[in-house]
Write a protein that holds these residues in place. Structure first.
Motif, PDB file in Angstrom:
ATOM      1  N   LEU A  13       2.958   8.632  -7.355  1.00 30.81           N
ATOM      2  CA  LEU A  13       3.249   7.310  -7.382  1.00 30.81           C
ATOM      3  C   LEU A  13       2.847   6.550  -6.002  1.00 30.81           C
ATOM      4  CD1 LEU A  13       4.763   4.990  -8.234  1.00 30.81           C
ATOM      5  CD2 LEU A  13       7.217   5.927  -7.204  1.00 30.81           C
ATOM      6  N   GLY A  14       3.192   7.436  -4.836  1.00 30.56           N
ATOM      7  CA  GLY A  14       2.507   6.748  -3.480  1.00 30.56           C
ATOM      8  C   GLY A  14       1.056   6.713  -3.638  1.00 30.56           C
ATOM      9  N   ALA A  15       0.420   7.522  -4.296  1.00 34.97           N
ATOM     10  CA  ALA A  15      -1.243   7.294  -4.239  1.00 34.97           C
ATOM     11  C   ALA A  15      -1.598   6.035  -5.186  1.00 34.97           C
ATOM     12  CB  ALA A  15      -1.743   8.485  -4.793  1.00 34.97           C
ATOM     13  N   ALA A  16      -0.897   6.015  -6.017  1.00 30.73           N
ATOM     14  CA  ALA A  16      -1.106   4.817  -7.030  1.00 30.73           C
ATOM     15  C   ALA A  16      -0.781   3.440  -6.252  1.00 30.73           C
ATOM     16  CB  ALA A  16      -0.148   4.935  -8.266  1.00 30.73           C
ATOM     17  N   LEU A  17       0.084   3.420  -5.405  1.00 31.48           N
ATOM     18  CA  LEU A  17       0.556   2.029  -4.657  1.00 31.48           C
ATOM     19  C   LEU A  17      -0.086   2.005  -3.523  1.00 31.48           C
ATOM     20  CD1 LEU A  17       4.631   2.137  -5.732  1.00 31.48           C
ATOM     21  CD2 LEU A  17       2.589   1.010  -6.892  1.00 31.48           C
ATOM     22  N   SER A  39      -4.221   1.281   1.620  1.00 29.41           N
ATOM     23  CA  SER A  39      -5.384   1.199   2.476  1.00 29.41           C
ATOM     24  C   SER A  39      -5.722   2.829   2.362  1.00 29.41           C
ATOM     25  CB  SER A  39      -4.503   1.059   3.993  1.00 29.41           C
ATOM     26  OG  SER A  39      -3.727   2.067   4.240  1.00 29.41           O
ATOM     27  N   PRO A  40      -6.881   2.957   2.874  1.00 34.15           N
ATOM     28  CA  PRO A  40      -7.394   4.237   2.809  1.00 34.15           C
ATOM     29  C   PRO A  40      -6.502   5.301   3.493  1.00 34.15           C
ATOM     30  CG  PRO A  40      -9.252   2.686   3.434  1.00 34.15           C
ATOM     31  CD  PRO A  40      -7.850   2.096   3.440  1.00 34.15           C
ATOM     32  N   GLY A  41      -5.828   5.057   4.753  1.00 31.46           N
ATOM     33  CA  GLY A  41      -4.887   6.078   5.411  1.00 31.46           C
ATOM     34  C   GLY A  41      -3.902   6.406   4.288  1.00 31.46           C
ATOM     35  N   GLN A  42      -3.047   5.463   3.921  1.00 34.36           N
ATOM     36  CA  GLN A  42      -2.094   5.640   2.806  1.00 34.36           C
ATOM     37  C   GLN A  42      -2.415   6.557   1.767  1.00 34.36           C
ATOM     38  OE1 GLN A  42      -0.262   1.841   1.353  1.00 34.36           O
ATOM     39  NE2 GLN A  42       0.187   1.260   3.808  1.00 34.36           N
ATOM     40  N   LEU A  43      -3.662   6.246   1.170  1.00 33.18           N
ATOM     41  CA  LEU A  43      -4.161   7.216   0.110  1.00 33.18           C
ATOM     42  C   LEU A  43      -4.444   8.695   0.564  1.00 33.18           C
ATOM     43  CD1 LEU A  43      -4.899   7.437  -2.995  1.00 33.18           C
ATOM     44  CD2 LEU A  43      -7.163   6.347  -2.281  1.00 33.18           C
ATOM     45  N   ILE A  44      -4.896   8.792   1.746  1.00 29.81           N
ATOM     46  CA  ILE A  44      -5.329  10.118   2.284  1.00 29.81           C
ATOM     47  C   ILE A  44      -4.009  10.860   2.442  1.00 29.81           C
ATOM     48  CG2 ILE A  44      -5.871  11.260   4.368  1.00 29.81           C
ATOM     49  CD1 ILE A  44      -8.213   8.979   4.514  1.00 29.81           C
ATOM     50  N   ALA A  45      -2.903   9.913   2.854  1.00 33.38           N
ATOM     51  CA  ALA A  45      -1.587  10.656   3.234  1.00 33.38           C
ATOM     52  C   ALA A  45      -0.951  11.022   1.852  1.00 33.38           C
ATOM     53  CB  ALA A  45      -0.796   9.717   3.888  1.00 33.38           C
ATOM     54  N   ALA A  46      -0.930  10.206   0.720  1.00 35.10           N
ATOM     55  CA  ALA A  46      -0.563  10.597  -0.451  1.00 35.10           C
ATOM     56  C   ALA A  46      -1.194  11.947  -1.188  1.00 35.10           C
ATOM     57  CB  ALA A  46      -0.594   9.200  -1.504  1.00 35.10           C
ATOM     58  N   ARG A  47      -2.821  11.943  -0.936  1.00 30.87           N
ATOM     59  CA  ARG A  47      -3.090  12.959  -1.440  1.00 30.87           C
ATOM     60  C   ARG A  47      -2.773  14.221  -0.833  1.00 30.87           C
ATOM     61  NH1 ARG A  47      -6.277  13.636  -5.780  1.00 30.87           N
ATOM     62  NH2 ARG A  47      -8.244  14.432  -4.453  1.00 30.87           N
ATOM     63  N   ALA A  48      -2.708  14.098   0.540  1.00 31.63           N
ATOM     64  CA  ALA A  48      -2.204  15.409   1.117  1.00 31.63           C
ATOM     65  C   ALA A  48      -1.012  15.771   0.570  1.00 31.63           C
ATOM     66  CB  ALA A  48      -2.170  15.191   2.781  1.00 31.63           C
ATOM     67  N   TRP A  57      -6.840  -0.278 -13.425  1.00 37.41           N
ATOM     68  CA  TRP A  57      -7.345  -0.214 -11.895  1.00 37.41           C
ATOM     69  C   TRP A  57      -7.259   1.063 -11.503  1.00 37.41           C
ATOM     70  CZ3 TRP A  57      -2.390   0.816 -12.068  1.00 37.41           C
ATOM     71  CH2 TRP A  57      -1.447   1.192 -11.385  1.00 37.41           C
ATOM     72  N   TRP A  58      -7.875   1.381 -10.307  1.00 35.71           N
ATOM     73  CA  TRP A  58      -8.065   2.836  -9.871  1.00 35.71           C
ATOM     74  C   TRP A  58      -6.619   3.506  -9.677  1.00 35.71           C
ATOM     75  CZ3 TRP A  58      -5.509   4.177  -5.499  1.00 35.71           C
ATOM     76  CH2 TRP A  58      -5.029   3.071  -4.724  1.00 35.71           C
ATOM     77  N   GLY A  59      -5.566   3.045  -9.455  1.00 39.88           N
ATOM     78  CA  GLY A  59      -4.232   3.658  -9.235  1.00 39.88           C
ATOM     79  C   GLY A  59      -3.919   4.328 -10.408  1.00 39.88           C
ATOM     80  N   LEU A 113      -1.056   7.264 -11.469  1.00 41.28           N
ATOM     81  CA  LEU A 113       0.113   6.920 -12.251  1.00 41.28           C
ATOM     82  C   LEU A 113       0.414   7.521 -13.584  1.00 41.28           C
ATOM     83  CD1 LEU A 113       2.025   4.699 -11.344  1.00 41.28           C
ATOM     84  CD2 LEU A 113       1.174   3.042 -13.017  1.00 41.28           C
ATOM     85  N   VAL A 114      -0.459   8.295 -14.172  1.00 35.28           N
ATOM     86  CA  VAL A 114      -0.407   8.855 -15.500  1.00 35.28           C
ATOM     87  C   VAL A 114       0.218  10.371 -14.988  1.00 35.28           C
ATOM     88  CG1 VAL A 114      -2.368   7.928 -16.797  1.00 35.28           C
ATOM     89  CG2 VAL A 114      -2.732   9.726 -15.212  1.00 35.28           C
ATOM     90  N   ASN A 115       0.281  10.638 -13.968  1.00 30.58           N
ATOM     91  CA  ASN A 115       0.848  12.031 -13.484  1.00 30.58           C
ATOM     92  C   ASN A 115       2.351  11.943 -13.660  1.00 30.58           C
ATOM     93  OD1 ASN A 115      -1.477  13.155 -12.910  1.00 30.58           O
ATOM     94  ND2 ASN A 115      -1.439  12.591 -10.708  1.00 30.58           N
ATOM     95  N   LEU A 116       3.036  10.793 -13.505  1.00 31.28           N
ATOM     96  CA  LEU A 116       4.648  10.337 -13.524  1.00 31.28           C
ATOM     97  C   LEU A 116       5.317  11.016 -14.807  1.00 31.28           C
ATOM     98  CD1 LEU A 116       4.875   7.140 -11.412  1.00 31.28           C
ATOM     99  CD2 LEU A 116       5.215   9.337 -10.775  1.00 31.28           C
ATOM    100  N   PRO A 117       4.882  10.302 -15.828  1.00 35.82           N
ATOM    101  CA  PRO A 117       5.435  10.732 -16.979  1.00 35.82           C
ATOM    102  C   PRO A 117       5.304  12.287 -17.482  1.00 35.82           C
ATOM    103  CG  PRO A 117       3.631   9.522 -17.610  1.00 35.82           C
ATOM    104  CD  PRO A 117       3.762   9.348 -16.345  1.00 35.82           C
ATOM    105  N   VAL A 118       4.056  12.868 -17.024  1.00 34.30           N
ATOM    106  CA  VAL A 118       3.596  14.184 -17.087  1.00 34.30           C
ATOM    107  C   VAL A 118       5.085  15.063 -16.102  1.00 34.30           C
ATOM    108  CG1 VAL A 118       2.329  16.265 -16.737  1.00 34.30           C
ATOM    109  CG2 VAL A 118       1.538  14.232 -17.770  1.00 34.30           C
TER     110      VAL A 118
END
Length: 532
Positions: A103-107, A110-119, A175-177, A181-186
């Motif tokens: 969810l954090g990655a989808a929302l 910035s690149p920094g936020q996406l990197i942190a969410a991926r970690a 959109w790329w998010g 987002l598809v991971n959430l229902p799973v």
């Protein structure tokens, strides 16, 4: 096997088949699939991320690599935590972390936020990879376990094939998010099923209500830290090598830190009273044979996938989505063989060494067929992909089962961590070694006009005529073919080595069995071969 290991083995043997075991396996495979997909699905979103987020090349690399770096560094620690605190509990924690991080990655804005969410997704992914396999070992008995592990391992092939296809389809409509987002229902569905269906177990057996699964054994915090430093250092060097150069300071320093970290980890585990990973496993012939084969199966798979992607796109001229579709026959073959139970039915007839040498020989034959027949057309490559798929379907589940069988069930989480670590290391090693062979052969065959170019696009940019461009293309195709043949040879030798070690372990185990009393029916063979 020690008395402690024997007691643990007995405590974790199921007294009867779990009524919902196949439903639990389905839930586990869906959770595992999301983890595997996130290793590949982001690649198709790179243009969108660059345009919409203003991400630099370095940002994109970290978005992709943060996930695999964190996951590989935490696999052993995650497995140890599952054994200590309970596999059901850690599986649930992994699903929660993975869902929230997705969810954090989808929302992310910035690149920094996406990197942190991926970690953060990597943390959840490490817990899921280790606990899913440990739960499979827990709920299936010896008869059904090979087929269950075969289905579990097929998820990796399915994720590889489906990642680009699912990613491309989502990006065509959303959109790329949406990729995250598809991971959430799973995650939510799997969490509900885990809480409802999966029995709790830990290193002390099936947990009783109110019991402390951790017991009095202290945490091996230095071991956990050293394993993370070692694995992250080695994996980062392997990831960075193709872009930065294998002799660059960044790669050499990272590799040195990783190797020293792993060496100190091994020394620490040998002397600490309660190690996270019992290094005495490495004196077990069955374990060594399975580990050797596992690394080289992953080596062949990782390296061949790296080469096939370039072959299809840079030599045969297919786009990313078309290339993904044309690699799908390999995954489809693996899935068909394992879901129909063919691999599991062959195991009693061929035995573990026979399955491994047969599977790895077929994998090597498939790689050689692609090198010799698929240089300039997809028809020859298709034959090789199908043969490779049969080989992977036979060898990989057998290898995972051999590794897990060589470790006491009380440490099934650590065993799953070892299996996952081997896969990460072997795949990275395959990319590094076969990539180096490709570059060396390509450079040696380049025509004079393009000498010194470090890549196919750079070499083509220096050409002036159609003949020069054809010569550069031929040099690259020859380099890929040579690399595939080197990979085939390594896989074949690895299969023979693993089979010999496992055969010796089986013989040693039989030789150390006490002779039965007269009139006593023979009992089952031990699950674990004796240490050397």
């Amino acid at each position: 096997m020690s008395a402690v290991a024997s007691e643990a083995t007995t405590s974790l043997q199921p007294t009867g088949r779990h009524a919902a075991r196949w439903l639990i396996l389905a839930v586990i495979c869906v959770a595992q699939l999301t983890v595997v997909l996130d290793n590949t699905v982001l690649n198709v979103a790179i243009p969108s991320l660059t345009e919409e987020m203003g991400a630099t090349t370095a940002d994109v690399q970290w978005m992709i690599n943060a996930y695999s770096l964190v996951q590989s560094g935490l696999l052993l620690t995650a497995g140890n935590s599952a054994d200590r605190y309970g596999r059901k509990k850690m599986l649930a924690v992994g699903l929660v972390l993975f869902g929230l991080a997705s969810l954090g990655a989808a929302l992310a804005q910035s690149p920094g936020q996406l990197i942190a969410a991926r970690a953060a997704m990597g943390v959840g992914g490490a817990l899921l990879v280790t606990t899913t396999l440990a739960v499979v070992m827990q709920i299936f008995d010896d008869e059904e376990r090979p087929r269950a592990i075969g289905i579990w391992s097929s998820v990796n092939s399915l994720g590889f094939a489906a990642g680009p296809l699912i990613g491309g389809s989502l990006l065509d409509h959303f959109w790329w998010g949406s990729l995250f987002l598809v991971n959430l229902p799973v995650a939510v569905t799997a969490l509900a099923a885990v809480v409802t269906l999966v029995p709790e177990s830990s290193g002390r057996g099936i947990a009783r209500p109110g019991a402390d699964p951790a017991g009095a054994t202290p945490l091996d915090l230095p071991g956990a830290l050293l394993s993370m430093i070692g694995m992250v250092g080695v994996v980062f060097a392997i990831i960075s090598g193709p872009q930065a150069g294998w002799l660059s300071g960044r790669v050499l320093i990272s590799a040195a830190i990783g190797i020293v970290g792993l060496a100190v980890f091994a020394l620490w585990e040998l002397h600490v009273p309660h190690p996270m990973l019992d290094m005495r496993f490495f004196r077990n012939r069955r374990f060594i044979g399975a580990v050797s084969g596992g690394i080289l199966v992953a080596f062949g798979m990782g390296g061949s996938m790296f080469l096939l992607t370039q072959h299809l796109q840079l030599v045969l001229g297919y786009g990313p989505l078309d290339a993904g579709l044309r690699m799908a026959p390999l995954a489809v073959t693996v899935i068909l063989i394992n879901f129909t139970g063919l691999s599991a039915r062959l195991t009693p007839r061929l035995g573990t060494p026979g399955m491994i040498v047969s599977g790895m020989s077929l994998l090597a034959a498939g790689l050689a067929a692609i090198a010799l027949l698929g240089g300039h057309s997809y028809g020859g490559m298709l034959t090789g992909l199908i043969v490779m798929g049969v080989g992977v379907a036979l060898a990989m589940p057998t290898m995972a089962n051999a590794i897990m069988s060589a470790i006491p069930p009380a440490q099934a989480g650590v065993g799953a961590g070892v299996n996952g670590t081997l896969m990460e290391f072997g795949q990275g090693l395959g990319v590094a070694v076969l990539g180096a062979v490709l570059n060396s052969r390509f450079a040696a065959l380049l025509p004079l006009i393009a000498a010194g170019a470090g890549s196919l696009p750079a070499a083509l940019a220096r050409t002036r005529t159609d003949g020069e461009r054809a010569a550069v293309q031929d040099a690259f195709a020859a380099g890929i073919g040579t690399s595939q043949l080197v990979g085939a040879a390594a896989v074949l030798v690895g299969g023979l080595l693993a089979a010999v070690l496992l055969r010796r372990a089986e013989r040693a185990g039989r030789d150390q069995q006490p002779a039965p009393a007269p009139g006593t029916p023979p009992g089952p063979e031990p699950a674990t071969a004796a240490a050397e």
